[in-house]
Design a protein around this motif. Structure first.
Motif, PDB file in Angstrom:
ATOM      1  N   UNK A 278       0.756  -1.170   0.098  1.00 44.13           N
ATOM      2  CA  UNK A 278       0.090  -0.128  -0.028  1.00 44.13           C
ATOM      3  C   UNK A 278       0.779   1.434   0.025  1.00 44.13           C
ATOM      4  N   UNK A 279       0.544   2.261  -0.788  1.00 46.14           N
ATOM      5  CA  UNK A 279       1.116   3.427  -0.773  1.00 46.14           C
ATOM      6  C   UNK A 279       0.470   4.373   0.142  1.00 46.14           C
ATOM      7  N   UNK A 280       0.791   5.647   0.238  1.00 51.22           N
ATOM      8  CA  UNK A 280       0.292   6.537   1.215  1.00 51.22           C
ATOM      9  C   UNK A 280      -1.330   6.888   0.777  1.00 51.22           C
ATOM     10  N   UNK A 281      -2.111   6.696   1.896  1.00 50.95           N
ATOM     11  CA  UNK A 281      -3.767   6.846   1.609  1.00 50.95           C
ATOM     12  C   UNK A 281      -4.102   5.744   1.033  1.00 50.95           C
ATOM     13  N   UNK A 282      -3.468   4.329   0.900  1.00 51.16           N
ATOM     14  CA  UNK A 282      -3.803   3.260   0.276  1.00 51.16           C
ATOM     15  C   UNK A 282      -4.877   2.502   0.650  1.00 51.16           C
ATOM     16  N   UNK A 283      -5.680   1.802   0.146  1.00 56.42           N
ATOM     17  CA  UNK A 283      -7.043   1.021   0.595  1.00 56.42           C
ATOM     18  C   UNK A 283      -6.698  -0.266   0.281  1.00 56.42           C
ATOM     19  N   UNK A 284      -7.096  -1.085   1.267  1.00 57.88           N
ATOM     20  CA  UNK A 284      -6.778  -2.441   1.201  1.00 57.88           C
ATOM     21  C   UNK A 284      -8.211  -3.005   1.354  1.00 57.88           C
ATOM     22  N   UNK A 285      -8.616  -3.506   0.279  1.00 56.25           N
ATOM     23  CA  UNK A 285     -10.130  -4.059   0.310  1.00 56.25           C
ATOM     24  C   UNK A 285     -10.199  -5.709   0.429  1.00 56.25           C
ATOM     25  N   UNK A 286     -10.466  -6.170   1.433  1.00 50.43           N
ATOM     26  CA  UNK A 286     -10.379  -7.763   1.676  1.00 50.43           C
ATOM     27  C   UNK A 286     -11.874  -8.251   1.278  1.00 50.43           C
ATOM     28  N   UNK A 307       0.901   6.729   7.279  1.00 48.24           N
ATOM     29  CA  UNK A 307       0.931   6.797   5.889  1.00 48.24           C
ATOM     30  C   UNK A 307      -0.750   6.745   5.655  1.00 48.24           C
ATOM     31  N   UNK A 308      -1.419   6.692   6.739  1.00 49.15           N
ATOM     32  CA  UNK A 308      -2.978   7.032   6.509  1.00 49.15           C
ATOM     33  C   UNK A 308      -3.715   5.682   5.483  1.00 49.15           C
ATOM     34  N   UNK A 309      -2.868   4.399   5.682  1.00 49.37           N
ATOM     35  CA  UNK A 309      -3.274   3.292   5.127  1.00 49.37           C
ATOM     36  C   UNK A 309      -4.526   2.654   5.732  1.00 49.37           C
ATOM     37  N   UNK A 310      -5.540   2.227   4.942  1.00 47.23           N
ATOM     38  CA  UNK A 310      -6.596   1.603   5.772  1.00 47.23           C
ATOM     39  C   UNK A 310      -7.167   0.308   4.936  1.00 47.23           C
ATOM     40  N   UNK A 311      -8.169  -0.225   5.705  1.00 49.18           N
ATOM     41  CA  UNK A 311      -8.656  -1.354   5.413  1.00 49.18           C
ATOM     42  C   UNK A 311     -10.038  -1.620   5.321  1.00 49.18           C
ATOM     43  N   UNK A 312     -10.693  -2.078   4.196  1.00 45.36           N
ATOM     44  CA  UNK A 312     -12.353  -2.424   4.439  1.00 45.36           C
ATOM     45  C   UNK A 312     -12.484  -3.750   3.782  1.00 45.36           C
ATOM     46  N   UNK A 313     -13.680  -4.279   4.186  1.00 43.23           N
ATOM     47  CA  UNK A 313     -14.305  -5.390   3.450  1.00 43.23           C
ATOM     48  C   UNK A 313     -15.544  -5.305   3.127  1.00 43.23           C
ATOM     49  N   UNK A 314     -16.070  -6.147   2.120  1.00 47.94           N
ATOM     50  CA  UNK A 314     -17.337  -5.947   1.651  1.00 47.94           C
ATOM     51  C   UNK A 314     -18.042  -7.238   1.126  1.00 47.94           C
ATOM     52  N   UNK A 315     -19.150  -7.417   1.600  1.00 48.70           N
ATOM     53  CA  UNK A 315     -20.009  -8.947   1.264  1.00 48.70           C
ATOM     54  C   UNK A 315     -21.267  -8.397   0.582  1.00 48.70           C
ATOM     55  N   UNK A 316     -21.022  -8.700  -0.793  1.00 50.94           N
ATOM     56  CA  UNK A 316     -22.502  -8.180  -1.291  1.00 50.94           C
ATOM     57  C   UNK A 316     -22.470  -7.142  -1.733  1.00 50.94           C
ATOM     58  N   UNK A 317     -23.329  -6.674  -3.046  1.00 52.47           N
ATOM     59  CA  UNK A 317     -23.648  -5.239  -3.393  1.00 52.47           C
ATOM     60  C   UNK A 317     -24.965  -4.905  -3.068  1.00 52.47           C
ATOM     61  N   UNK A 318     -25.372  -3.589  -3.591  1.00 49.78           N
ATOM     62  CA  UNK A 318     -26.678  -3.348  -3.278  1.00 49.78           C
ATOM     63  C   UNK A 318     -27.640  -3.179  -4.617  1.00 49.78           C
ATOM     64  N   UNK A 319     -28.684  -2.886  -4.607  1.00 46.33           N
ATOM     65  CA  UNK A 319     -29.680  -3.131  -5.884  1.00 46.33           C
ATOM     66  C   UNK A 319     -29.002  -2.150  -6.857  1.00 46.33           C
ATOM     67  N   UNK A 320     -28.559  -0.764  -6.448  1.00 50.60           N
ATOM     68  CA  UNK A 320     -28.069   0.028  -7.288  1.00 50.60           C
ATOM     69  C   UNK A 320     -26.574  -0.563  -8.110  1.00 50.60           C
ATOM     70  N   UNK A 321     -25.738  -1.175  -7.541  1.00 53.50           N
ATOM     71  CA  UNK A 321     -24.791  -2.079  -8.135  1.00 53.50           C
ATOM     72  C   UNK A 321     -25.310  -3.137  -9.153  1.00 53.50           C
ATOM     73  N   UNK A 322     -26.275  -3.762  -8.876  1.00 53.90           N
ATOM     74  CA  UNK A 322     -27.112  -4.819  -9.312  1.00 53.90           C
ATOM     75  C   UNK A 322     -27.431  -4.125 -10.981  1.00 53.90           C
ATOM     76  N   UNK A 323     -28.136  -2.965 -10.727  1.00 56.92           N
ATOM     77  CA  UNK A 323     -28.678  -2.347 -11.660  1.00 56.92           C
ATOM     78  C   UNK A 323     -27.305  -1.625 -12.856  1.00 56.92           C
TER      79      UNK A 323
END
Length: 420
Positions: A278-286, A307-323
């Motif tokens: 990750x670089x500065x302000x890099x986002x890691x998505x698990x 370095x303001x690195x951060x981590x998120x995780x997602x499971x599924x999308x919403x209806x707008x993502x589906x559309x």
């Protein structure tokens, strides 16, 4: 009316059965399922049974229909929804219901609502939430695969970046930035590559890793030229045998790190490599969901702080993502067929689901009204030596660069005669 369906009775207990569906209520809809693609999430539910958070505790007495990535044709509409839907209309389903705080979801929680069935009943909460989506496209598999594509799309929308001196999160990946997909040549990784190079917020560099050279070569043949035409530098890296993977990956960005890193397999080493690049302000998505509720990995908190690195995780999308997925498919901007490597009939669901991690390739696409053992697209030519149906299907697949297609689906539905 009767339906045939694959139902879960408990841990590793899936059964193909015929059962009677209740007559629909005024606020329900009866549909004919044409396609369902098998998801790794269904495998997790199948092996865990009632220990899965979405599966009811009484599943042994009240079995549920599995499958949540499905599409088909509306058969009968309850009086409450006849102003909005009609018989004969094609549909797709957004299974992430989140109805009044409930974890219930098709394919995990309902006795009469799931995708691995010939017919199923859409309950009122789906209608109330707007999760039954009209589909105008040609191929049913596009509508089925809109669900996994929506999960992919949702992950890119959920990643975020910050602005120095401001307490604001700017949602989405960095446009024109540097991105890495680790373990990215599986079915969801392929869908991600397809979306990334065709969406309106694309990186300038995309590095994709895997440890399977065959998967890498297939991904390269599908995307390399297209990525170049779309202005994305696409690099594939086989990390098998590389001692310091993070050092190798950092060489592609002159050591400064990546803006966005996505991890597509629940492997400790992958996550730790992702953190290191990750670089500065890099986002890691698990992105990959583990089955082990104790799963963990080391994170460099010095970089989190400085370095303001951060981590998120997602499971599924919403209806707008589906559309968004359905719209991009309809416009030919993405081709979810890149994920598909096998097709089969309803009879193949139980065995395929329970053995999913051990079956090579990508998405396993089920046609619910036929009886066919799970068959790889690359097996059609050999089977065609004895069966003219598969010989013709092999020609169609070859014409479409080895991918499943609307033409292949039409030929299957019109000519395959062994019904379930």
């Amino acid at each position: 009316m009767k339906t045939k369906a694959v139902r879960l009775y408990g841990a590793s207990d899936l059964r193909l059965e015929e059962l009677e569906l209740p007559k629909i209520k005024d606020d329900e809809i009866l549909v004919k399922v044409i396609t369902d693609s098998i998801c790794m999430s269904t495998y997790k539910a199948a092996i865990l049974g009632e220990n899965h958070k979405r599966v009811p505790n009484d599943v042994s007495e009240n079995p549920i229909i599995v499958g949540h990535e499905f599409a088909g044709v509306i058969e009968e509409v309850g009086a409450k929804w006849q102003h909005q839907f009609k018989s004969g209309q094609k549909f797709a389903i957004q299974p992430a219901l989140n109805y009044k705080g409930s974890m219930a979801s098709p394919g995990y929680s309902y006795m009469y609502f799931g995708g691995n069935a010939t017919y199923t009943v859409i309950p009122q909460e789906v209608m109330e939430l707007g999760c039954l989506l009209p589909y105008e496209g040609e191929a049913f598999y596009d509508a089925s695969l809109a669900e996994p594509m929506s999960c992919i799309i949702g992950a890119f929308h959920a990643s975020y970046h910050t602005k120095p001196g401001k307490y604001e999160h700017e949602m989405g990946i960095v446009e024109g930035g540097k991105m890495a997909l680790l373990a990215g040549c599986g079915p969801m990784g392929l869908g991600a590559i397809d979306y990334i190079i065709h969406c309106d917020r694309k990186p300038s560099l995309l590095v994709v890793t895997d440890i399977d050279e065959e998967k890498i070569n297939r991904a390269r043949s599908i995307f390399e030229e297209d990525a170049k035409n779309c202005g994305v530098e696409l690099i594939f890296v086989n990390t098998k045998g590389i001692e310091n993977v993070h050092k190798q990956l950092l060489e592609y960005v002159d050591g400064v790190g990546y803006n966005d890193v996505f991890v597509y397999a629940p492997v400790q080493g992958l996550l730790e490599d992702a953190d290191k690049i990750l670089g500065k302000d890099g986002c890691l998505n698990f992105f990959a969901g583990p089955t082990d509720n104790e799963f963990s990995a080391k994170v460099n908190f010095y970089n989190v702080h400085y370095a303001a690195t951060h981590l998120v995780g997602t499971s599924g999308g919403n209806t707008d993502d589906m559309k968004e997925s359905l719209d991009m498919s309809a416009k030919g901007l993405i081709n979810p067929a890149v994920m598909v490597t096998h097709i089969g009939g309803l009879n193949a669901v139980a065995d395929t689901t329970l053995n999913l991690p051990d079956i090579p390739g990508g998405k396993k696409l089920i046609y619910s009204h036929i009886e066919m053992d799970l068959t790889g697209l690359d097996e059609f030519e050999e089977k065609g030596k004895e069966d003219p149906f598969f010989a013709e299907l092999a020609k169609i697949v070859k014409k479409h660069k080895g991918l499943w297609s609307a033409e292949a689906e039409r030929f299957l539905l019109d000519n395959y005669t062994k019904n379930i």
